[in-house]
Design a protein around this motif. Structure first.
Motif: not given
Length: 69
Positions: A35-39, A42
């Protein structure tokens, strides 16, 4: 069950080479973890906003970025 959960559960089951494991909770957890993208994801999303990729290409590239070791 939705198609994505089915696909992820099947991939998990296939990787364990077993039909004895209830993979649906694991599949849901795996999808939720994304759910939460990482660098790297992004960073790629910024490139995609420039319009260089179709939605399908962007989705696949973001997943590829997440799978890189």
């Amino acid at each position: 069950m939705n198609e994505m959960i089915e696909r992820v559960a099947k991939a998990i089951r296939d990787s364990f080479n077993s039909n004895d494991i209830d993979c649906y909770p694991i599949a849901r957890a795996a999808i939720a973890a994304m759910r939460e993208p990482y660098k790297p994801v992004i960073d790629f999303m910024v490139i995609c906003e420039a319009g260089a990729y179709t939605a399908e290409e962007a989705w696949q590239a973001m997943i590829d970025a997440a799978l890189k070791e």
